[in-house]
Write an enzyme that holds these catalytic residues in place. Structure first.
Site, mmCIF file in Angstrom:
data_model
loop_
_atom_site.group_PDB
_atom_site.id
_atom_site.type_symbol
_atom_site.label_atom_id
_atom_site.label_comp_id
_atom_site.label_asym_id
_atom_site.label_seq_id
_atom_site.Cartn_x
_atom_site.Cartn_y
_atom_site.Cartn_z
ATOM 1 N N LYS A 72 9.640 -3.277 24.232
ATOM 2 C CA LYS A 72 10.507 -3.822 25.760
ATOM 3 C C LYS A 72 9.584 -4.598 26.489
ATOM 4 O O LYS A 72 8.367 -4.050 26.809
ATOM 5 C CB LYS A 72 11.410 -2.732 26.450
ATOM 6 C CG LYS A 72 12.245 -3.217 27.242
ATOM 7 C CD LYS A 72 13.119 -2.144 28.045
ATOM 8 C CE LYS A 72 14.123 -2.690 28.872
ATOM 9 N NZ LYS A 72 15.078 -1.541 29.547
ATOM 10 N N SER A 147 20.013 -2.678 29.547
ATOM 11 C CA SER A 147 19.066 -3.626 29.629
ATOM 12 C C SER A 147 17.913 -3.503 28.332
ATOM 13 O O SER A 147 17.448 -5.056 28.421
ATOM 14 C CB SER A 147 18.323 -3.493 30.744
ATOM 15 O OG SER A 147 17.273 -2.459 30.754
ATOM 16 N N SER A 171 20.195 1.964 29.929
ATOM 17 C CA SER A 171 19.620 0.856 29.286
ATOM 18 C C SER A 171 18.985 1.071 27.859
ATOM 19 O O SER A 171 18.936 -0.157 27.043
ATOM 20 C CB SER A 171 18.460 0.465 29.975
ATOM 21 O OG SER A 171 18.974 -0.279 31.366
#
Lengths: 475, 484, 91
Positions: A72, A147, A171
């Site tokens: 990420k 996210s 997330s």
């Protein structure tokens, strides 16, 4: 469907072949899906895959030799830009690696690229990235969840074998639920946050994502551990992969949270109930319980998260993080101009609200109250998880369509109804798929006592057997 | 007019080894600009602070000096304000009202007032352990006018101890004595070298009877603490005596013009958005107490009182105590047979004075000889091997030039040689001898002079020569009387 | 609405952000959402705040190793080793 873990164990994993196939899929789908912000150079990756193959042939493979991993983009890498999905950091390349990245490299993993995400991890759908929204490979008109949107999507279309996400209030688990992948929010302190660009430090953890429970456990084993350079890192018990096995249903006690079930969509409840009933039929002790603090978790979570966010994001003042393009004559004007231009709308809102709850006259009413409610939530969850695995749908709804929830912040926050509790309480939570429907996938969330990761994986393996949803993918 | 003074002293823990939350050097002065920096003290995204054990131990030791109530846990808080020298735009400190817990919840400290030799009491309100910001330079004018600001982050994150007193200090001079004794105590526990540039800063508040409290910011030396407060005292006194009012305000000490000046008022109320730092869980103090206590073994007061109990005068004892290495030397040199007063005099008056004459740093251990050397010097005088004057007048000044020199090589000739010289002088100066023996006492002065001239520049005590001469000449007279 | 604009300008000043009048609606609705927490007050009477989930699980740093950063590698203007920022501008 064989897992990466099995392939590694049997020696069937061929890094060059795996990379070439993955690269082909990236070439084909990435433009549409937009799972990555940065992808490393083909030639560099190919060389790494060849080196890994050599190591395997010479009989010295490491734990993740040649395995393709996506990271990420809020996790620092010294050789690739790290933007946290924000224009604010579009020119930033960290001078150091995150702790988890060091662990991945040591284990022989190949980091393919940096995945798309909601700006500074503030979002539940993946639509708040400065680099464009990620689409859900299961249904391109739907969101992949956020996210860690890119990590979920990259796994779903098999651009990579494993992925790292970060989970502040769901997330990792929401993208897991929406892309039919597995994800773990570890016990707070189990994985070092060093190098993770923070959203809300007291809530978040970096966690593993994969297409199966055992692969999630494998990645967890690599990235977890004590880091003396993170003051919140804790020496935990660790896990033994060889010891993991599907839980014995007759010894399983499940507590289903009534409030979350009541707030969930019909199709979600149906898929969830099917799994729970099967568990019960196999001998599990299933209880429907009420979580007294459930109705307060969302405002509690958002107040704390926004307060910490406002503080963390104060440093982006146009000084060090500025592509040099925005020059203003005075310091204060530069601060205001850069922050106003380079932060997205949702980030600005959350900073403003964070400042609000911390400001004189409101701090006690909002921020301090939220931290006191947090104690109530934590204590209640710790009590319940002492002898019970807490289960609920991961998301009250199936993946929303793109654009459906961006205009009303409260409808967006409502997606986190089931997930924020684990972050407030610090306990581990596992998401795994239980259904794939025409409206998109559905996921189940399991929460356990602190350091109960092994229990979660074992329960997850059992549910995988029941659903048969191991290693599923889209496109 | 009666006054009340309270102080806020910021002391860098220059000897903490590292910065408060990262591994960069706590003594940043030796580095080129921006070369003592890392992701943590630059506040880079994702960099995490981890409190330095040594800094926390030093802060706890300081709290113990002040007889503080120490909380079970220290809790760090963030204080937010936008400033270029603050890379995160918040400072990590401890603020009680926002869930923080400082190192000290209140204490009491006694400092020595060397004007009266009294130990004076000051209540300590609190002690905070916090980060120092970076250093700002304003190249095109001042903080108010410069177009740009240049920042050196080498200082960013250096551990800073903020010591806040209650307004218990009775005079500007006492304020100076307090700060000096405070710094000395912190030096003794190994926390700070107070002589490093910028190692401490003082804010002072002063109120006179019938007036409001005025705060003076930015005082950089102990000397200026006294000067600034004295200036402010006189200013306020004059105001009050002329029927004026002293209003509550913050003033700035201008060290060049030697005046306090009002600071411009901020338009907005300060709002710091305090919150506990989520990266820093509370630090439990109990497991650290015994290690902190070890640092309190020798404090200036212990040494001072121990020395005066041995008969050393307060002036000499204080002179030694003010130099930590001298106090250490004294303790090591003193054995059961050594005269404590003589030893104190050699160290605290003669040798320290000689170093000062040579403009050498009295605090540099390299400028001092081994303790055994001082013990030897005392022994020489005690056994009469050398006269006191030879040691203070000749040996110590030479030693101060080169403290590592072999002591034997700088010792003057011994008295036995002098006796031979005297016999030669007697032989060569029959007339003067006869004069003396016939009752002209002035002739003795001449003979003493002759002996000293013969010995040359080598050390000799005229009194010793005189005594020896009288002894020998008396023998001569008796011989003559017997013969006649 | 006037209230909101006042709040907006305070928040804008403290956060160093330009906020638009159209943010008012969102900010008001989030504020209302936050206010629902006041119902929980009676449930947490006497409870202390929880700022760190494990409260006292912490450790100190002993080792001295660190990672030096070359300031020139960051996106900043450097002048004689100093990092240069705008300050008061032309007066």
């Amino acid at each position: 469907m064989t897992t990466i873990y099995q392939q590694l164990q049997t020696g069937d994993y061929d890094p060059v072949e795996a990379f070439e196939k993955a690269w082909e899929r990236i070439t084909r789908h990435e433009k549409t899906v937009n799972a990555f912000i940065t992808i490393d150079d083909y030639n560099k990756l190919r060389v790494k895959a060849e080196e890994a193959s050599k190591r395997i042939r010479s009989g010295e493979p490491r734990l993740l030799e040649g395995v393709l991993v996506a990271v990420k983009d809020n996790i620092s890498t010294s050789w690739l830009p790290t933007t946290a999905g924000s224009r604010m950091l579009s020119c930033y390349q960290p001078p150091y690696n995150a702790y988890v990245v060091e662990r991945l490299l040591e284990a022989g993993a190949i980091i393919v690229g940096k995945t798309n995400m909601d700006e500074f991890a503030m979002g539940s759908t993946g639509e708040f990235s400065a680099f464009g929204p990620t689409r859900n490979p299961w249904d391109l008109e739907r969101v992949p969840g956020g996210s860690s949107s890119g990590s979920g999507a990259a796994l779903a279309y098999r651009a990579v074998d494993l992925a790292l996400g970060s989970d502040t209030g769901g997330s990792i688990r929401l993208p897991g639920a929406y892309t039919a992948t597995v994800g773990l929010k570890p016990t707070y302190g189990a994985v070092s946050r060093r190098g993770l660009i923070p959203y809300a430090n007291s809530l978040e953890q970096i966690g593993p994502m994969a297409r199966s429970v055992i692969d999630t456990a494998l990645l967890y084993k690599v990235i977890s551990g004590y880091d003396p350079l993170d003051a919140t890192s804790i020496k935990g018990p660790g896990i033994e992969l060889e010891r993991l096995q599907p839980a014995d249903p007759s010894k399983l006690k499940i507590c289903v949270i009534k409030e979350v079930l009541e707030a969930s969509q019909k199709q979600v409840v149906a898929a969830f109930t099917r799994v729970i009933e099967k568990l019960e039929a196999n001998g599990a002790d299933v209880n429907y319980v009420s979580l007294k603090s459930q109705r307060y978790v969302l405002p509690t979570y958002y107040i704390i998260a926004m307060a910490e966010a406002a503080s963390n994001l104060a440093r982006y003042d146009g000084g060090i993080y500025n592509c040099g393009s925005l020059k203003m004559p005075t310091w204060e004007e530069q601060n205001i101009r850069v922050r106003s231009m380079l932060f997205g709308r949702e980030v600005k809102r959350r900073i403003a609200m964070g400042v609000f709850v911390l400001s004189e006259g409101y701090r006690d009413e909002y921020y301090v109250l939220a931290t006191r409610v947090r104690r109530m939530v934590r204590d209640e969850v710790l009590g319940l998880t002492r002898d019970c695995i807490i289960a609920s749908p991961t998301s009250p709804v199936q993946p929303p369509r793109l654009g459906e929830r961006i205009s009303d912040p409260l409808s967006l926050y409502a997606l986190d109804l089931a997930t924020v509790t684990a972050n407030l309480a610090g306990v581990p939570a596992l998401q795994l798929p239980i259904a794939t429907t025409s409206e998109g996938p559905v996921g189940i969330q399991l929460m356990a006592r602190p350091w109960g990761e092994e229990d979660l994986f074992n329960t997850g393996l059992l549910i995988e057997e029941i659903t048969g949803l191991r290693g599923v993918y889209a496109l | 007019m009666k006054m009340k003074i309270g102080l806020e002293v910021h002391v860098q823990l220059t000897r903490a080894g590292t910065k408060l939350f990262c591994g960069c050097d706590s003594d940043y002065r030796v580095y080129a600009t921006n070369e003592n920096v890392c992701p943590v003290c630059l506040g880079l995204p994702g960099a995490l602070p981890v409190p330095s054990k040594k800094a926390v131990i030093l802060a706890l030791a300081a709290a113990m000096i002040f007889n503080c109530r120490i909380p079970d846990a220290i809790v760090f808080t963030r204080k937010h304000y936008f400033y270029p020298d603050l890379p995160k735009n918040y400072q990590i400190t401890q603020y009680e009202k926002a869930g923080g817990a400082p190192v000290c919840l209140g204490g009491e400290f006694e400092y020595l007032d060397p004007d009266t030799w009294e130990w004076r009491k000051v209540r300590i309100r609190r002690l905070n352990l916090e980060e120092d910001p970076g250093r700002s330079v304003y190249p095109e004018g001042s903080i108010v006018t410069s177009r740009h600001v240049l920042v050196d982050y080498n200082r960013s994150g250096v551990p800073l101890l903020e010591i806040v007193t209650e307004p218990d200090i009775p005079s500007p001079r006492a304020a100076r004595a307090f700060v000096e004794y405070l710094l000395l105590s912190l030096e003794y526990i190994g926390a700070v070298n107070p002589r490093l540039e910028g190692a401490f800063r003082v804010d002072a508040n002063i109120s006179l009877e019938g007036g409001e409290r005025v705060e003076i910011k930015n005082i950089g030396s102990t000397y200026e603490v006294e000067k600034a407060l004295l200036y402010e005292y006189k200013r306020q006194k004059l105001l009050l005596e002329n029927g004026g009012q002293v209003k509550r305000e913050t003033r700035h000490w201008d060290a060049v013009r030697r005046v306090t000046k009002p600071l411009r008022h901020k338009e907005e109320e300060e709002e710091y958005l305090y919150m506990p730092d989520p990266d820093l869980p509370p630090v439990l103090t109990r497991p650290l107490i015994s290690e902190a206590k070890e640092r309190l073994v020798t404090l200036p007061r212990h040494v001072f009182e121990w020395m005066t109990s041995k008969g050393v005068s307060r002036e000499v004892a204080w002179s030694i105590v003010q130099v930590q290495h001298a106090a250490q030397l004294y303790k090591e040199a003193l054995t059961s047979g050594t005269d404590p007063r003589l030893l104190a005099r050699f160290i605290g008056v003669d040798y320290k004075g000689a170093l000062k004459d040579l403009q050498k740093d009295v605090h540099d251990p390299g400028n001092w000889p081994e303790p055994a050397v001082f013990r030897k010097l005392v022994e020489y005088v005690q056994t009469g091997a050398y006269p006191l004057e030879a040691i203070t007048g000749i040996v110590i000044p030479k030693l101060a030039v080169n403290p590592q020199v072999n002591l034997e090589s700088i010792l003057p000739e011994k008295a036995s040689n002098v006796e031979e010289v005297i016999r030669i002088v007697i032989k060569e100066n029959r007339k003067a001898v006869n004069d003396y023996l016939s009752g002209r006492r002035k002739a003795l002065d001449y003979l003493v002079g002759q002996v000293i001239r013969k010995v040359g520049k080598k050390a000799i005590d005229p009194r010793t020569v005189r005594e020896l001469l009288i002894k020998i000449l008396t023998g001569e007279r008796e011989r003559r009387e017997r013969n006649s | 609405m006037e209230d909101c604009e006042k709040t907006l300008s305070t928040l804008s000043r403290l956060a160093r952000l330009e906020l638009q009048p159209e943010d008012c609606e969102a900010i008001e609705s989030i504020r209302e959402f936050f206010s629902t927490l006041s119902e929980a007050k009676r449930l947490v009477e006497g409870k202390q705040p929880l700022y760190h989930v494990w409260e006292t699980e912490s450790h100190l740093r002993i080792q001295e190793a660190y990672h030096q950063v070359n300031i020139k590698d960051l996106m900043v203007e450097v002048e004689e080793g100093f990092v240069k920022f705008p300050w008061r501008g032309k007066q």
